[in-house]
Enzyme design. Structure first.
Site, mmCIF file in Angstrom:
data_model
loop_
_atom_site.group_PDB
_atom_site.id
_atom_site.type_symbol
_atom_site.label_atom_id
_atom_site.label_comp_id
_atom_site.label_asym_id
_atom_site.label_seq_id
_atom_site.Cartn_x
_atom_site.Cartn_y
_atom_site.Cartn_z
ATOM 1 N N HIS A 116 25.342 -36.529 7.372
ATOM 2 C CA HIS A 116 24.445 -35.800 6.450
ATOM 3 C C HIS A 116 25.117 -35.523 5.120
ATOM 4 O O HIS A 116 24.621 -34.700 4.347
ATOM 5 C CB HIS A 116 23.964 -34.483 7.097
ATOM 6 N N GLY A 195 27.936 -28.286 19.682
ATOM 7 C CA GLY A 195 27.520 -27.318 18.668
ATOM 8 C C GLY A 195 26.352 -27.765 17.822
ATOM 9 O O GLY A 195 26.335 -27.573 16.607
ATOM 10 N N SER A 197 21.878 -28.031 17.785
ATOM 11 C CA SER A 197 20.643 -27.594 18.447
ATOM 12 C C SER A 197 19.757 -28.775 18.818
ATOM 13 O O SER A 197 18.714 -28.603 19.433
ATOM 14 C CB SER A 197 19.869 -26.652 17.511
HETATM 15 C C1 BV8 Z 1 14.957 -38.978 7.709
HETATM 16 C C2 BV8 Z 1 21.394 -30.971 4.813
HETATM 17 C C3 BV8 Z 1 13.308 -40.602 7.114
HETATM 18 C C4 BV8 Z 1 22.786 -30.646 4.572
HETATM 19 C C5 BV8 Z 1 20.268 -31.462 6.847
HETATM 20 C C6 BV8 Z 1 11.794 -38.284 13.469
HETATM 21 C C7 BV8 Z 1 12.579 -39.295 12.951
HETATM 22 C C8 BV8 Z 1 13.142 -39.175 11.680
HETATM 23 C C9 BV8 Z 1 12.911 -38.034 10.901
HETATM 24 C C10 BV8 Z 1 12.136 -37.032 11.415
HETATM 25 C C11 BV8 Z 1 11.566 -37.153 12.686
HETATM 26 N N1 BV8 Z 1 10.873 -36.030 12.921
HETATM 27 C C12 BV8 Z 1 10.977 -35.179 11.841
HETATM 28 C C13 BV8 Z 1 11.726 -35.779 10.906
HETATM 29 C C14 BV8 Z 1 12.044 -35.209 9.604
HETATM 30 C C15 BV8 Z 1 13.387 -34.461 9.608
HETATM 31 C C16 BV8 Z 1 13.610 -33.615 10.821
HETATM 32 O O1 BV8 Z 1 14.347 -34.004 11.710
HETATM 33 N N2 BV8 Z 1 13.028 -32.429 10.840
HETATM 34 C C17 BV8 Z 1 13.245 -31.533 11.955
HETATM 35 C C18 BV8 Z 1 13.630 -30.152 11.431
HETATM 36 C C19 BV8 Z 1 11.985 -31.522 12.783
HETATM 37 N N3 BV8 Z 1 14.466 -35.413 9.452
HETATM 38 C C20 BV8 Z 1 14.778 -35.839 8.225
HETATM 39 O O2 BV8 Z 1 14.145 -35.520 7.223
HETATM 40 C C21 BV8 Z 1 15.970 -36.776 8.078
HETATM 41 N N4 BV8 Z 1 15.554 -37.870 7.237
HETATM 42 O O3 BV8 Z 1 14.915 -39.245 8.867
HETATM 43 O O4 BV8 Z 1 14.353 -39.747 6.712
HETATM 44 C C22 BV8 Z 1 12.105 -39.762 7.438
HETATM 45 C C23 BV8 Z 1 11.784 -38.677 6.650
HETATM 46 C C24 BV8 Z 1 10.634 -37.920 6.951
HETATM 47 C C25 BV8 Z 1 9.839 -38.254 8.055
HETATM 48 C C26 BV8 Z 1 10.210 -39.338 8.859
HETATM 49 C C27 BV8 Z 1 11.323 -40.094 8.543
HETATM 50 C C28 BV8 Z 1 17.126 -36.095 7.369
HETATM 51 C C29 BV8 Z 1 17.743 -35.043 8.225
HETATM 52 C C30 BV8 Z 1 18.963 -34.412 7.511
HETATM 53 C C31 BV8 Z 1 18.541 -33.168 6.840
HETATM 54 N N5 BV8 Z 1 19.668 -32.456 6.276
HETATM 55 N N6 BV8 Z 1 21.127 -30.729 6.200
HETATM 56 C C32 BV8 Z 1 23.055 -29.200 4.761
HETATM 57 O O5 BV8 Z 1 22.462 -28.384 4.039
HETATM 58 O O6 BV8 Z 1 23.871 -28.934 5.642
HETATM 59 S S1 BV8 Z 1 19.959 -31.104 8.443
HETATM 60 C C33 BV8 Z 1 20.807 -29.713 8.915
HETATM 61 O O7 BV8 Z 1 20.512 -29.561 10.309
HETATM 62 C C34 BV8 Z 1 22.310 -29.852 8.836
HETATM 63 O O8 BV8 Z 1 22.775 -31.121 8.439
HETATM 64 C C35 BV8 Z 1 22.722 -29.604 10.287
HETATM 65 O O9 BV8 Z 1 23.876 -30.191 10.635
HETATM 66 C C36 BV8 Z 1 21.563 -30.190 10.977
HETATM 67 C C37 BV8 Z 1 21.443 -29.934 12.431
HETATM 68 O O10 BV8 Z 1 21.638 -28.558 12.651
HETATM 69 P P1 BV8 Z 1 22.823 -28.172 13.658
HETATM 70 O O11 BV8 Z 1 24.098 -28.708 13.119
HETATM 71 O O12 BV8 Z 1 22.427 -28.566 15.023
HETATM 72 O O13 BV8 Z 1 22.880 -26.602 13.473
HETATM 73 P P2 BV8 Z 1 21.930 -25.520 14.154
HETATM 74 O O14 BV8 Z 1 22.170 -24.216 13.481
HETATM 75 O O15 BV8 Z 1 20.542 -26.062 14.253
HETATM 76 O O16 BV8 Z 1 22.483 -25.433 15.659
HETATM 77 C C38 BV8 Z 1 23.797 -24.973 15.892
HETATM 78 C C39 BV8 Z 1 23.969 -24.956 17.398
HETATM 79 O O17 BV8 Z 1 25.316 -24.555 17.686
HETATM 80 C C40 BV8 Z 1 23.070 -23.959 18.093
HETATM 81 O O18 BV8 Z 1 22.409 -24.598 19.167
HETATM 82 C C41 BV8 Z 1 24.017 -22.872 18.621
HETATM 83 O O19 BV8 Z 1 23.635 -22.397 19.893
HETATM 84 C C42 BV8 Z 1 25.313 -23.611 18.728
HETATM 85 N N7 BV8 Z 1 26.505 -22.793 18.532
HETATM 86 C C43 BV8 Z 1 26.664 -21.710 17.726
HETATM 87 N N8 BV8 Z 1 27.952 -21.270 17.811
HETATM 88 C C44 BV8 Z 1 28.597 -22.113 18.664
HETATM 89 C C45 BV8 Z 1 27.680 -23.079 19.130
HETATM 90 N N9 BV8 Z 1 28.023 -24.047 20.006
HETATM 91 C C46 BV8 Z 1 29.305 -24.080 20.424
HETATM 92 N N10 BV8 Z 1 30.248 -23.187 20.023
HETATM 93 C C47 BV8 Z 1 29.921 -22.196 19.156
HETATM 94 N N11 BV8 Z 1 30.870 -21.296 18.781
#
Ligand code: BV8
Length: 254
Positions: A116, A195, A197
């Protein structure tokens, strides 16, 4: 912490996917936990091309504050454990991180794909000049513009080299991951997600590809993730505790 399975890495290839949870114990906010980044900001305002178009100053402030904070924190034992196992496995190891904070590299990881993007790289929002390393903070004053475009008579803002929602991932990265997973089809392979979601696509689908290619799959996460059921095993715990144990290291990573 639930019991930690022993990962049989003898002759195996190991692909690790990390998310914001790996950096949580270094003090960086995750996205979707309580008090996470997406509680404080509307994703569309700060992590989409439309948001940048609408208010580039807000976006540069959001990423400049994260750039500033990422420089003040340290890698944790989870980052160090991954750097250590990379040294042991060498080309049988690949780390794909969704994180943009650079902590894996600061812990010594080299074989890293920043799927990313990176907080510490900047690129032009218009031309295809190569992204460049950038530690600067754009919190006030004029926003950075592209000198190459300026020289050609165009005005274009620089932007973070980060994949925003609605933007395609680097196809070269996806090809490299696919090739790594398909290499030596007869040999054992392990897919370990830590780490994350499991909400953001297409990265959330990597576990399905790994399973289709016969890999054994394991999730290490503080709580069940969106795609926990897709993994053969799930270890509930904190990555800085689980990863050293998983790779047979003590917490200090030795
Ligand atoms: C794309 C920017 C073409 C940088 C980010 C199907 C296929 C393709 C795309 C999609 C699809 N369905 C929907 C989409 C669109 C979208 C998407 O996925 N939306 C989601 C929300 C539904 N995807 C996109 O747009 C992607 N582009 O595919 O282009 C396209 C476009 C549109 C439609 C179709 C196709 C681009 C995705 C990238 C977006 N950019 N970030 C930044 O600001 O950082 S994403 C963002 O979320 C970050 O990069 C981050 O890394 C990522 C994932 O989050 P996590 O890292 O998992 O973090 P989160 O807080 O969610 O979870 C943390 C976890 O850790 C928790 O579960 C917690 O319990 C745990 N935890 C906490 N502490 C600890 C721990 N675990 C262990 N130890 C600990 N101590």
């Amino acid at each position: 912490m639930t019991p930690v399975p022993t990962l049989d890495l003898e002759d195996a290839r190991l692909l690790v996917l990390t998310g914001a949870g790996v950096s949580a114990e270094s003090g960086l906010a995750t996205f979707r936990d309580s008090n996470g980044l997406w509680e404080q900001h509307d994703v569309q305002d700060v992590a989409s091309p439309e948001g940048f178009e609408r208010d580039p100053r807000l976006v540069w402030k959001f990423y400049s504050l994260r750039r500033e904070q990422a420089k003040t924190v340290q890698p944790n034992a989870g980052h160090r454990a991954l750097a250590d196992v990379e040294k042991r496995l060498q080309d049988r190891f690949m780390l794909v991180t969704q994180n943009i904070d650079g902590l894996h590299q600061r812990a010594g990881s080299d074989r890293v794909i920043e799927i990313h993007g990176s907080l510490f790289r900047t690129k032009c929002s218009r031309c295809d000049r190569a992204p460049f390393d950038d530690q600067a903070l754009y919190l006030e004053g004029a926003l950075p513009v592209c000198r190459v475009c300026e020289g050609a008579g165009h005005e274009a803002l620089l932007r973070p080299d980060i994949v925003w929602f609605g933007e395609m991932l680097d196809q070269g990265h996806l090809r490299a991951i696919d090739a790594f997973m398909r290499r030596d089809p007869g040999s054992p392979s392990v897919f370990l997600a830590v780490g994350t979601s499991g909400v953001v696509w297409p990265v959330a689908g990597l576990v399905n590809l790994a399973r289709s290619l016969g890999a054994s799959t394991c999730l290490v996460n503080a709580e069940p993730a969106d795609n926990t059921s897709r993994f053969h095993s799930f270890v509930q715990g904190k990555s800085a505790e689980v990863l050293p144990a998983l790779f047979g290291l003590n917490r200090a990573g030795h």
